[in-house]
Design an enzyme around this catalytic site. Sequence first.
Site, PDB file in Angstrom:
ATOM      1  N   TYR A 262       0.806  -1.169   0.005  1.00  0.00           N
ATOM      2  CA  TYR A 262      -0.049   0.145   0.010  1.00  0.00           C
ATOM      3  C   TYR A 262       0.782   1.198  -0.037  1.00  0.00           C
ATOM      4  O   TYR A 262       0.417   2.418  -0.529  1.00  0.00           O
ATOM      5  CB  TYR A 262      -1.009   0.052   1.252  1.00  0.00           C
TER       6      TYR A 262
ATOM      7  N   ASP B 248      -4.969  -3.808   3.199  1.00  0.00           N
ATOM      8  CA  ASP B 248      -3.827  -2.895   2.820  1.00  0.00           C
ATOM      9  C   ASP B 248      -3.292  -3.150   1.335  1.00  0.00           C
ATOM     10  O   ASP B 248      -3.268  -2.251   0.702  1.00  0.00           O
ATOM     11  CB  ASP B 248      -2.420  -3.003   3.645  1.00  0.00           C
TER      12      ASP B 248
ATOM     13  N   TYR C 210      -5.860 -10.563  11.716  1.00  0.00           N
ATOM     14  CA  TYR C 210      -6.406  -9.556  12.791  1.00  0.00           C
ATOM     15  C   TYR C 210      -8.007  -9.939  12.522  1.00  0.00           C
ATOM     16  O   TYR C 210      -8.799  -8.994  12.154  1.00  0.00           O
ATOM     17  CB  TYR C 210      -6.158  -8.263  12.673  1.00  0.00           C
TER      18      TYR C 210
ATOM     19  N   ASP D 153      -7.817   2.788   9.098  1.00  0.00           N
ATOM     20  CA  ASP D 153      -7.177   2.813   7.934  1.00  0.00           C
ATOM     21  C   ASP D 153      -7.550   2.032   6.847  1.00  0.00           C
ATOM     22  O   ASP D 153      -7.370   2.173   5.405  1.00  0.00           O
ATOM     23  CB  ASP D 153      -5.594   2.063   8.281  1.00  0.00           C
TER      24      ASP D 153
ATOM     25  N   GLY E  61      -6.713  10.729   9.255  1.00  0.00           N
ATOM     26  CA  GLY E  61      -6.339  11.235   8.091  1.00  0.00           C
ATOM     27  C   GLY E  61      -6.933  10.270   6.838  1.00  0.00           C
ATOM     28  O   GLY E  61      -7.585  10.608   6.083  1.00  0.00           O
ATOM     29  N   TRP E  62      -6.588   8.822   7.106  1.00  0.00           N
ATOM     30  CA  TRP E  62      -6.888   7.722   6.035  1.00  0.00           C
ATOM     31  C   TRP E  62      -8.471   8.122   5.877  1.00  0.00           C
ATOM     32  O   TRP E  62      -8.811   7.729   5.009  1.00  0.00           O
ATOM     33  CB  TRP E  62      -6.255   6.355   6.630  1.00  0.00           C
TER      34      TRP E  62
END
Length: 379
Positions: A38, A88, A136, A143, A216-217
């Site tokens: 990514y 990602d 996970y 994100d 931000g993401w």
Amino acid sequence: MMKILDRYIDELLEKSTPQAPIWNIEKIRSGKPSKWNYIDGCMIKAILELYHIRKDERYLDFADKFIDYFVRDDGSIDSYNPEDYNIDNVNAGKTLFDLYKLTGKEKYRKAIDTVYSQVKNQPRIKAGNFWHKKIYPNQVWLDGLYMGQPFYMQYEVEYNNCKNCMDSYNQFINVYKTMRDEKTGLYYHGYDESREMFWADKETGLSKNFWLRALGWYSMALTDTIDVMPDSMEEQKQKLAEIYKDLIDSIIKFQDESGMWYQVVDKGDLEGNYLETSGSAILAYAIMKSVRMGILDESYFKYGEKAFNGICKKYLSEKDGELQLDGICLVAGLGGTGRRDGTYEYYISEPIVQNEAKGVAPLILAYIEILYKEKAAEK
């Protein structure tokens, strides 16, 4: 400042190849071969956007050669296994839409389907959101909205008659309902539906803090997804725009006088906290782009521009004849082998590096928004 940034971008491209991109500090530190990831995806997307506004073939040529290196003729992607179900890895797939249109290479069209094969089968929490990674389980991270949703929405619009557009939209709505803090209007970094992870609150499943880059993401995820949504989803666009405006209104309250934001957003007065480049640059880009898109009114542009100028003033400098961008948090996450527990102490303990794409790419994107603004003013 423009000449300095142009020079900085040129320096980075001159020193980078697909095998050894100088901006991927994580990869350099690991000593492992370069692979589909990514981080490079963020950088190549920024370079493609630079091509669109500048029409300089060097940028397109660089982006094409970089992605071409990984994509095989049958559309499979070197070093990428969709069944790892790491959200990602979807992010770099966004570059394929553009490159297919610009070059006509059929292998890019096939590779889009390769990446979509992951999205189609990505495991989900019960509420419907994608797991962040197979390793996970039951977890949603802010994100991941940026890594997966703009690609997902664009694929559905361009290649699947918008069959699952509402699914992508609903994943944003779930995050709004689950991960937003009512008091501050900010969002927690992660959510564990099982409540089993050591970093998760046993009642809410939420992590403990507001990490700047995650916010931000998420802001980028909203603007970039709204940008590719079809006209038929006007009502849903408006709802996401409302969610986005609420986020920006909330985060502006924590903007430092320098224009930047702190690594742990609401704890700027605590020892060890610092003004962080990547998250500040992402917000600078998202705010200025959303003004251009009409999501926010013109009065918001100054907040994004102030962030951009603040980063350049504080962290863009010259050393030994070369430009460098400092103040970039290398990486931060939750769980895993490093016992990443989501505490304040954890977030400020991660390495701070220079010239890393997670800071460089959004700074380029923010720069492009300033170029768009200047272009509009000339008309």
